[in-house]
Design a protein around this motif. Structure first.
Motif, PDB file in Angstrom:
ATOM      1  N   GLN A   1       0.812  -1.205   0.000  1.00 43.33           N
ATOM      2  CA  GLN A   1       0.000   0.000   0.000  1.00 43.33           C
ATOM      3  C   GLN A   1       0.850   1.261   0.000  1.00 43.33           C
ATOM      4  OE1 GLN A   1      -2.329  -0.937   3.532  1.00 43.33           O
ATOM      5  NE2 GLN A   1      -4.163  -1.190   2.295  1.00 43.33           N
ATOM      6  N   ALA A   2       2.099   1.134   0.431  1.00 43.05           N
ATOM      7  CA  ALA A   2       2.975   2.297   0.508  1.00 43.05           C
ATOM      8  C   ALA A   2       3.604   2.631  -0.844  1.00 43.05           C
ATOM      9  CB  ALA A   2       4.068   2.060   1.540  1.00 43.05           C
ATOM     10  N   LEU A   3       3.440   1.763  -1.842  1.00 42.42           N
ATOM     11  CA  LEU A   3       4.041   1.973  -3.149  1.00 42.42           C
ATOM     12  C   LEU A   3       2.977   2.359  -4.165  1.00 42.42           C
ATOM     13  CD1 LEU A   3       6.484  -1.073  -3.308  1.00 42.42           C
ATOM     14  CD2 LEU A   3       7.028   1.297  -2.719  1.00 42.42           C
ATOM     15  N   ALA A   4       3.367   3.192  -5.106  1.00 38.67           N
ATOM     16  CA  ALA A   4       2.463   3.588  -6.187  1.00 38.67           C
ATOM     17  C   ALA A   4       3.008   3.055  -7.511  1.00 38.67           C
ATOM     18  CB  ALA A   4       2.344   5.103  -6.251  1.00 38.67           C
ATOM     19  N   THR A   5       2.116   2.704  -8.406  1.00 41.88           N
ATOM     20  CA  THR A   5       2.529   2.296  -9.747  1.00 41.88           C
ATOM     21  C   THR A   5       2.737   3.547 -10.588  1.00 41.88           C
ATOM     22  OG1 THR A   5       1.259   0.240  -9.605  1.00 41.88           O
ATOM     23  CG2 THR A   5       1.887   1.002 -11.811  1.00 41.88           C
ATOM     24  N   PRO A   6       3.926   3.738 -11.153  1.00 44.55           N
ATOM     25  CA  PRO A   6       4.161   4.953 -11.939  1.00 44.55           C
ATOM     26  C   PRO A   6       3.283   5.011 -13.179  1.00 44.55           C
ATOM     27  CG  PRO A   6       5.999   3.415 -12.142  1.00 44.55           C
ATOM     28  CD  PRO A   6       5.112   2.869 -11.074  1.00 44.55           C
ATOM     29  N   ALA A   7       2.985   6.211 -13.607  1.00 44.35           N
ATOM     30  CA  ALA A   7       2.071   6.402 -14.732  1.00 44.35           C
ATOM     31  C   ALA A   7       2.609   5.808 -16.026  1.00 44.35           C
ATOM     32  CB  ALA A   7       1.790   7.900 -14.907  1.00 44.35           C
ATOM     33  N   TRP A   8       3.944   5.706 -16.140  1.00 41.40           N
ATOM     34  CA  TRP A   8       4.509   5.200 -17.390  1.00 41.40           C
ATOM     35  C   TRP A   8       4.408   3.689 -17.526  1.00 41.40           C
ATOM     36  CZ3 TRP A   8       8.191   1.773 -15.948  1.00 41.40           C
ATOM     37  CH2 TRP A   8       8.917   2.004 -14.764  1.00 41.40           C
ATOM     38  N   TYR A   9       3.999   2.978 -16.482  1.00 43.75           N
ATOM     39  CA  TYR A   9       4.045   1.515 -16.501  1.00 43.75           C
ATOM     40  C   TYR A   9       2.676   0.910 -16.767  1.00 43.75           C
ATOM     41  CZ  TYR A   9       5.013  -3.299 -15.179  1.00 43.75           C
ATOM     42  OH  TYR A   9       5.147  -4.660 -15.186  1.00 43.75           O
ATOM     43  N   GLN A  10       2.645  -0.040 -17.706  1.00 46.34           N
ATOM     44  CA  GLN A  10       1.447  -0.811 -18.000  1.00 46.34           C
ATOM     45  C   GLN A  10       1.757  -2.289 -17.792  1.00 46.34           C
ATOM     46  OE1 GLN A  10      -1.586   0.447 -18.702  1.00 46.34           O
ATOM     47  NE2 GLN A  10      -0.717   2.505 -18.444  1.00 46.34           N
ATOM     48  N   ALA A  11       1.282  -2.847 -16.688  1.00 45.45           N
ATOM     49  CA  ALA A  11       1.597  -4.239 -16.358  1.00 45.45           C
ATOM     50  C   ALA A  11       1.108  -5.203 -17.432  1.00 45.45           C
ATOM     51  CB  ALA A  11       0.989  -4.599 -15.010  1.00 45.45           C
ATOM     52  N   SER A  12       0.041  -4.857 -18.117  1.00 44.00           N
ATOM     53  CA  SER A  12      -0.526  -5.754 -19.138  1.00 44.00           C
ATOM     54  C   SER A  12       0.420  -5.971 -20.312  1.00 44.00           C
ATOM     55  CB  SER A  12      -1.860  -5.194 -19.640  1.00 44.00           C
ATOM     56  OG  SER A  12      -1.682  -3.889 -20.175  1.00 44.00           O
TER      57      SER A  12
ATOM     58  N   THR B   1      16.876  -6.303  -5.129  1.00 44.95           N
ATOM     59  CA  THR B   1      15.721  -5.421  -5.258  1.00 44.95           C
ATOM     60  C   THR B   1      14.495  -6.238  -5.638  1.00 44.95           C
ATOM     61  OG1 THR B   1      14.928  -3.352  -6.250  1.00 44.95           O
ATOM     62  CG2 THR B   1      16.070  -4.898  -7.708  1.00 44.95           C
ATOM     63  N   GLU B   2      13.322  -5.702  -5.373  1.00 46.32           N
ATOM     64  CA  GLU B   2      12.087  -6.387  -5.749  1.00 46.32           C
ATOM     65  C   GLU B   2      11.592  -5.847  -7.079  1.00 46.32           C
ATOM     66  OE1 GLU B   2       7.967  -7.965  -3.662  1.00 46.32           O
ATOM     67  OE2 GLU B   2       8.914  -6.136  -2.911  1.00 46.32           O
ATOM     68  N   VAL B   3      11.269  -6.759  -7.998  1.00 41.95           N
ATOM     69  CA  VAL B   3      10.734  -6.397  -9.312  1.00 41.95           C
ATOM     70  C   VAL B   3       9.218  -6.519  -9.240  1.00 41.95           C
ATOM     71  CG1 VAL B   3      10.747  -6.923 -11.774  1.00 41.95           C
ATOM     72  CG2 VAL B   3      12.833  -7.254 -10.410  1.00 41.95           C
ATOM     73  N   LEU B   4       8.519  -5.407  -9.430  1.00 46.02           N
ATOM     74  CA  LEU B   4       7.068  -5.333  -9.220  1.00 46.02           C
ATOM     75  C   LEU B   4       6.359  -5.467 -10.566  1.00 46.02           C
ATOM     76  CD1 LEU B   4       7.182  -2.341  -6.704  1.00 46.02           C
ATOM     77  CD2 LEU B   4       7.160  -4.785  -6.178  1.00 46.02           C
ATOM     78  N   VAL B   5       6.188  -6.704 -11.009  1.00 45.74           N
ATOM     79  CA  VAL B   5       5.669  -6.956 -12.353  1.00 45.74           C
ATOM     80  C   VAL B   5       4.202  -6.568 -12.459  1.00 45.74           C
ATOM     81  CG1 VAL B   5       5.365  -8.673 -14.169  1.00 45.74           C
ATOM     82  CG2 VAL B   5       7.348  -8.809 -12.639  1.00 45.74           C
ATOM     83  N   ASN B   6       3.391  -7.025 -11.520  1.00 44.87           N
ATOM     84  CA  ASN B   6       1.977  -6.664 -11.490  1.00 44.87           C
ATOM     85  C   ASN B   6       1.471  -6.833 -10.063  1.00 44.87           C
ATOM     86  OD1 ASN B   6       0.827  -9.405 -11.087  1.00 44.87           O
ATOM     87  ND2 ASN B   6       1.584  -9.799 -13.153  1.00 44.87           N
ATOM     88  N   PRO B   7       0.252  -6.436  -9.757  1.00 44.72           N
ATOM     89  CA  PRO B   7      -0.217  -6.523  -8.366  1.00 44.72           C
ATOM     90  C   PRO B   7      -0.194  -7.930  -7.776  1.00 44.72           C
ATOM     91  CG  PRO B   7      -1.650  -5.087  -9.633  1.00 44.72           C
ATOM     92  CD  PRO B   7      -0.719  -5.739 -10.619  1.00 44.72           C
TER      93      PRO B   7
END
Length: 327
Positions: A31-42, A180-186
């Motif tokens: 919850q403390a992290l935000a997905t940047p606007a430039w990233y599309q997990a799909s 580091t953690e790679v945040l691919v999708n939720p």
């Protein structure tokens, strides 16, 4: 009686409200992290990771805090090497690139912005040495979470003593390891470790590497204690052959912290680039992650002739493709 009960209810409610005001809100790390606007997990139904030791890869700017002839005055062939490096990075088209013996993440960002902006790298990270110029950096199209550096740690040189007979330790090369953690999708992430372990043969160097490996495995033990299903991928130059004591200690076969070598026993080599005869570069998923490796995608890459690859760097790049299990 009813009046007394009402008073008790009001007092209890007031205490609860006051307690809620005094206690800070609890938030999970996600919850403390935000997905940047430039990233599309799909866009990422697979994730390609490239790892490459690029051999003393420096820029043309003298860092006044680093006193080294190669860094102060780069070799004349650096521009030819940069050109080959750029073409290889373009051909690889990896989502995440981990580079060893690279001067800085700032330099990686400059090259990406000037020479291959179309590849879309957005995140650049590393932990530069205070007094040396060969570092391990990452550039990524995928958001990263916390970046764990081991730079400030001292690790033992196993079974070695210093000149005064005390147990020997070192902190010189630990900046060349990070996780580091790679945040691919939720629903899917993994921990990525980049390494360039101590070079050299002989007991002292081997025991130096074992000290570094023990630190990594102790950190993984912490991560797996928090989540036994955690995915971990470790890549880079281990300066250790597949049958070495160091790499076997890292793999931890049969232990709760177990990694696998997808290239074990098949005679695939990565160094030197023009006449490879051994493999000290590795891409190692842990047991939790091995089912997410796409087919036979752990490979050593020749993007040009062996002679041209050797001009670019003395190691060959390795890569892996991952299929996020929840997609």
């Amino acid at each position: 009686m009813r009046l007394l009960l009402l008073i008790l209810i009001l007092i209890t409610s007031a205490c609860t409200i006051q307690q809620q005001k005094e206690e800070p809100a609890s938030h999970s790390f996600s919850q403390a992290l935000a997905t940047p606007a430039w990233y599309q997990a799909s866009d990422f139904d697979t994730v390609k990771v490239l790892s490459w030791n690029v051999e003393h890869f420096v820029d043309d700017i003298d860092n006044p805090y680093i006193d080294n002839g190669r860094e102060n005055n780069p070799p004349e062939n650096m521009e030819e090497r940069r050109t080959l490096f750029v073409e290889i990075i373009k051909k690889a088209d990896a989502d995440i690139v981990v580079l060893q013996e690279f001067e800085s993440d700032s330099y990686a960002q400059q090259l990406a912005e000037e020479r291959f902006p179309e590849l879309g790298y957005q995140v650049f990270a590393g932990h530069e040495s205070n007094d040396w110029y060969m570092n391990v950096v990452v550039m990524s199209r995928i958001p990263l979470g916390l970046f764990h550096s081991y730079a400030a740690t001292n690790t033992p040189i196993i079974e070695q003593v210093d000149d005064e007979g005390n147990p020997a330790s070192q902190a010189f090369t630990n900046n060349r390891m990070w996780t580091t953690e790679v945040l691919v999708n939720p629903d899917y992430s993994f921990y990525l470790t980049g390494v360039h372990l101590k070079a050299g043969r002989g007991d002292r160097n081997e025991n130096w590497r074992l000290g570094q490996i023990n630190l990594l495995r102790a950190h993984y033990d912490q991560l797996l204690a928090l989540n036994p299903d955690e995915n971990i991928l470790t890549v880079g130059d281990f300066n250790s052959t597949p049958d070495s004591d160091e790499l076997q200690a890292f793999l931890g076969t049969g232990s709760p912290i177990e990694f696998v070598d997808p290239l074990a026993g098949i005679g695939v080599f990565s160094h030197p680039a023009d006449s490879a005869f051994w493999r000290i570069d590795h891409i190692l998923p842990n047991n939790n992650m091995k089912s997410e490796v796409a087919g036979d995608t752990v490979i050593v890459n020749y993007y040009f002739s062996p002679d041209s690859m050797n001009i670019a760097a003395d190691h060959l790049p390795m890569s892996i493709e991952i299929i996020p299990k929840d997609l």
